[in-house]
Design a protein around this motif. Sequence first.
Motif, mmCIF file in Angstrom:
data_model
loop_
_atom_site.group_PDB
_atom_site.id
_atom_site.type_symbol
_atom_site.label_atom_id
_atom_site.label_comp_id
_atom_site.label_asym_id
_atom_site.label_seq_id
_atom_site.Cartn_x
_atom_site.Cartn_y
_atom_site.Cartn_z
ATOM 1 N N LEU A 173 -1.973 0.730 6.689
ATOM 2 C CA LEU A 173 -0.894 0.339 7.540
ATOM 3 C C LEU A 173 -1.230 -0.644 8.673
ATOM 4 O O LEU A 173 -0.846 -1.562 8.814
ATOM 5 C CB LEU A 173 -0.165 1.395 8.361
ATOM 6 C CG LEU A 173 0.655 0.998 9.479
ATOM 7 C CD1 LEU A 173 2.032 0.016 9.103
ATOM 8 C CD2 LEU A 173 1.293 2.356 9.964
ATOM 9 N N LYS A 174 -2.713 -0.176 9.272
ATOM 10 C CA LYS A 174 -3.070 -0.913 10.078
ATOM 11 C C LYS A 174 -3.560 -2.453 9.495
ATOM 12 O O LYS A 174 -3.449 -3.502 10.070
ATOM 13 C CB LYS A 174 -4.266 -0.250 10.866
ATOM 14 C CG LYS A 174 -3.877 0.909 11.459
ATOM 15 C CD LYS A 174 -5.178 1.873 12.185
ATOM 16 C CE LYS A 174 -4.921 3.140 12.850
ATOM 17 N NZ LYS A 174 -5.874 3.877 13.154
ATOM 18 N N ASN A 175 -4.024 -2.162 8.199
ATOM 19 C CA ASN A 175 -4.808 -3.583 7.809
ATOM 20 C C ASN A 175 -3.391 -4.595 7.325
ATOM 21 O O ASN A 175 -3.596 -5.587 6.956
ATOM 22 C CB ASN A 175 -5.641 -3.186 6.400
ATOM 23 C CG ASN A 175 -7.002 -2.491 6.801
ATOM 24 O OD1 ASN A 175 -7.675 -3.003 7.793
ATOM 25 N ND2 ASN A 175 -7.416 -1.972 5.985
ATOM 26 N N THR A 176 -2.581 -3.783 6.898
ATOM 27 C CA THR A 176 -1.306 -4.503 6.514
ATOM 28 C C THR A 176 -0.846 -5.258 7.850
ATOM 29 O O THR A 176 -0.485 -6.432 7.757
ATOM 30 C CB THR A 176 -0.201 -3.458 5.895
ATOM 31 O OG1 THR A 176 -0.645 -3.106 4.715
ATOM 32 C CG2 THR A 176 1.056 -4.337 5.750
ATOM 33 N N CYS A 196 0.770 -1.270 0.046
ATOM 34 C CA CYS A 196 0.025 -0.005 0.023
ATOM 35 C C CYS A 196 0.848 1.243 -0.075
ATOM 36 O O CYS A 196 2.218 1.395 -0.014
ATOM 37 C CB CYS A 196 -1.024 -0.017 1.223
ATOM 38 S SG CYS A 196 -0.025 0.192 2.968
ATOM 39 N N GLY A 197 0.321 2.205 0.617
ATOM 40 C CA GLY A 197 1.117 3.636 0.552
ATOM 41 C C GLY A 197 1.500 3.958 -0.615
ATOM 42 O O GLY A 197 0.696 4.454 -1.667
ATOM 43 N N PRO A 219 -2.108 14.391 6.721
ATOM 44 C CA PRO A 219 -3.301 15.371 7.552
ATOM 45 C C PRO A 219 -4.621 15.296 6.959
ATOM 46 O O PRO A 219 -5.623 15.413 7.392
ATOM 47 C CB PRO A 219 -2.890 16.870 7.591
ATOM 48 C CG PRO A 219 -1.561 16.948 6.579
ATOM 49 C CD PRO A 219 -1.095 15.264 6.627
ATOM 50 N N ILE A 220 -4.682 14.807 5.609
ATOM 51 C CA ILE A 220 -5.989 14.999 4.904
ATOM 52 C C ILE A 220 -5.933 13.563 4.136
ATOM 53 O O ILE A 220 -7.061 13.288 3.515
ATOM 54 C CB ILE A 220 -6.109 16.044 3.746
ATOM 55 C CG1 ILE A 220 -4.984 16.030 2.798
ATOM 56 C CG2 ILE A 220 -6.508 17.279 4.556
ATOM 57 C CD1 ILE A 220 -5.239 16.939 1.854
ATOM 58 N N ASP A 221 -5.219 12.603 4.328
ATOM 59 C CA ASP A 221 -5.436 11.216 3.621
ATOM 60 C C ASP A 221 -5.271 10.224 4.539
ATOM 61 O O ASP A 221 -3.973 9.566 4.787
ATOM 62 C CB ASP A 221 -4.186 11.094 2.556
ATOM 63 C CG ASP A 221 -4.317 9.786 1.921
ATOM 64 O OD1 ASP A 221 -5.293 9.200 1.839
ATOM 65 O OD2 ASP A 221 -3.283 9.363 1.275
ATOM 66 N N SER A 222 -6.324 9.760 5.260
ATOM 67 C CA SER A 222 -6.289 8.773 6.384
ATOM 68 C C SER A 222 -6.045 7.572 5.792
ATOM 69 O O SER A 222 -5.923 6.452 6.373
ATOM 70 C CB SER A 222 -7.582 9.048 7.018
ATOM 71 O OG SER A 222 -8.624 8.683 6.210
ATOM 72 N N LYS A 223 -6.193 7.182 4.560
ATOM 73 C CA LYS A 223 -6.263 5.905 3.948
ATOM 74 C C LYS A 223 -4.891 5.206 4.237
ATOM 75 O O LYS A 223 -4.832 3.979 4.351
ATOM 76 C CB LYS A 223 -6.617 5.728 2.382
ATOM 77 C CG LYS A 223 -6.464 4.329 1.774
ATOM 78 C CD LYS A 223 -6.825 4.461 0.220
ATOM 79 C CE LYS A 223 -7.040 3.407 -0.264
ATOM 80 N NZ LYS A 223 -5.845 2.445 -0.092
ATOM 81 N N ALA A 229 4.601 -1.315 4.067
ATOM 82 C CA ALA A 229 3.352 -0.388 3.979
ATOM 83 C C ALA A 229 4.025 1.045 3.752
ATOM 84 O O ALA A 229 3.391 2.098 4.372
ATOM 85 C CB ALA A 229 2.335 -0.564 5.190
ATOM 86 N N ASN A 230 5.043 1.243 3.210
ATOM 87 C CA ASN A 230 5.851 2.641 3.247
ATOM 88 C C ASN A 230 4.893 3.677 2.441
ATOM 89 O O ASN A 230 4.423 3.563 1.295
ATOM 90 C CB ASN A 230 7.202 2.514 2.393
ATOM 91 C CG ASN A 230 8.348 1.887 3.173
ATOM 92 O OD1 ASN A 230 8.114 1.690 4.295
ATOM 93 N ND2 ASN A 230 9.323 1.514 2.378
ATOM 94 N N GLY A 231 4.785 4.837 3.087
ATOM 95 C CA GLY A 231 4.001 5.793 2.692
ATOM 96 C C GLY A 231 3.927 6.868 4.060
ATOM 97 O O GLY A 231 4.944 6.836 4.800
ATOM 98 N N ASN A 232 2.843 7.641 3.826
ATOM 99 C CA ASN A 232 2.899 8.612 5.016
ATOM 100 C C ASN A 232 1.490 8.379 5.823
ATOM 101 O O ASN A 232 0.376 8.882 5.492
ATOM 102 C CB ASN A 232 2.675 10.136 4.583
ATOM 103 C CG ASN A 232 2.862 11.221 5.790
ATOM 104 O OD1 ASN A 232 2.895 10.603 6.762
ATOM 105 N ND2 ASN A 232 2.495 12.527 5.214
ATOM 106 N N PRO A 233 1.523 7.510 6.773
ATOM 107 C CA PRO A 233 0.290 7.104 7.720
ATOM 108 C C PRO A 233 -0.086 8.250 8.511
ATOM 109 O O PRO A 233 -1.190 8.167 9.082
ATOM 110 C CB PRO A 233 0.766 5.898 8.529
ATOM 111 C CG PRO A 233 2.265 6.299 8.824
ATOM 112 C CD PRO A 233 2.760 6.747 7.369
ATOM 113 N N LEU A 234 0.606 9.304 8.653
ATOM 114 C CA LEU A 234 0.054 10.425 9.368
ATOM 115 C C LEU A 234 -0.128 11.796 8.497
ATOM 116 O O LEU A 234 -0.466 13.057 8.857
ATOM 117 C CB LEU A 234 1.036 10.985 10.366
ATOM 118 C CG LEU A 234 1.555 9.825 11.397
ATOM 119 C CD1 LEU A 234 2.600 10.309 12.276
ATOM 120 C CD2 LEU A 234 0.115 9.628 12.371
#
Length: 323
Positions: free
Chosen positions: A94-97, A39-40, A85-89, A78-83
């Motif tokens: 990350l949680k689903n991973t 993801c991410g 501010p406007i993209d909670s996906k 799950a590399n990405g930006n889990p924080l």
Amino acid sequence: MGWELKLGFVSDSLGAMSLEELLTNGAKLGVSGIEINTCGWSTAPHFDLQEMLGNTEKQRKFKEDFEDRGLEIIALNANGNPLHPIDSKQGDDLKNTIRVAGEMGIKKICAMSGLPAGSPSDTTPNWTVSSWPPETQDILNYQWNEILIPFWLDIVKLAQDFGIEKIAIELHGNQCVYNVPTLLKLRKAVGPIIGANLDPSHLFWMGADPLVVAKALGEAIHHVHAKDTMLNSQVQAITGLLENGPLMDVNKRSWSFVTLGFGHGEDWWRKFCYQLKMSGYDGWLAIEHEDVLLNSLEGLQKSVDLLKGVIPLEPSDYLPQEI
């Protein structure tokens, strides 16, 4: 001391290939495993996170495809930006991973720390890398104490509930965790399940020394990405290493990601592997191919060949003679 440094690669290194082609080529390359992007920042062409979640039959088939070729699943990435501010996906994925990894018996997750906005009213991630003017400290206080640490305390709890043993945070630009002090700060705040995904390529362009970083991190190294960076000294002399030019225009950049050996030679990678051994790291070296000039399969093969020549494989049998 025992030694089991295994060689693999990140699945997005062959992102244009089907899963079947990915696994076939992985076996041909002679590696032991593949790290799977979920993801991410990845389109995750080899792993449908939503379809895999809770689907024991799909999970069983996925694992069997690896086992049939003598390959291991190194980790889920799950590399990405889990924080954001406007993209909670990205945070949800990350949680689903983590949930899927737990269901599949995979014990390690690779991730980024995330980068929030600089204040509650902002909508854009804000990477603060200086201590002046004074508002930089307000930004850092908000990001760490109000967003980052509470988020990762929840993530650690979720990971423990699903049997995850290690979360490897990549030291990466445009993230709250990007160097040794920030990694150790988060680890101290939320627990030792958090450790480093040590990727030399990012450290090179940020001006750090990966050999010294490996020594400083010690047991906090949870994972290693093998990726190289070419420092373009002629451009760097004019612009410095804070580069935001197009990734594809290598000639005009002060640094670029390259195939192993094209930025730092075999001698450097030999020292890196030896330092990992001295630091007590006993795990995977996952090649991440992001060279925009070389063919991906060719680049992976060259990287595999280089590492096979420098990785210490057997445990030491040296003992001083009794005289």
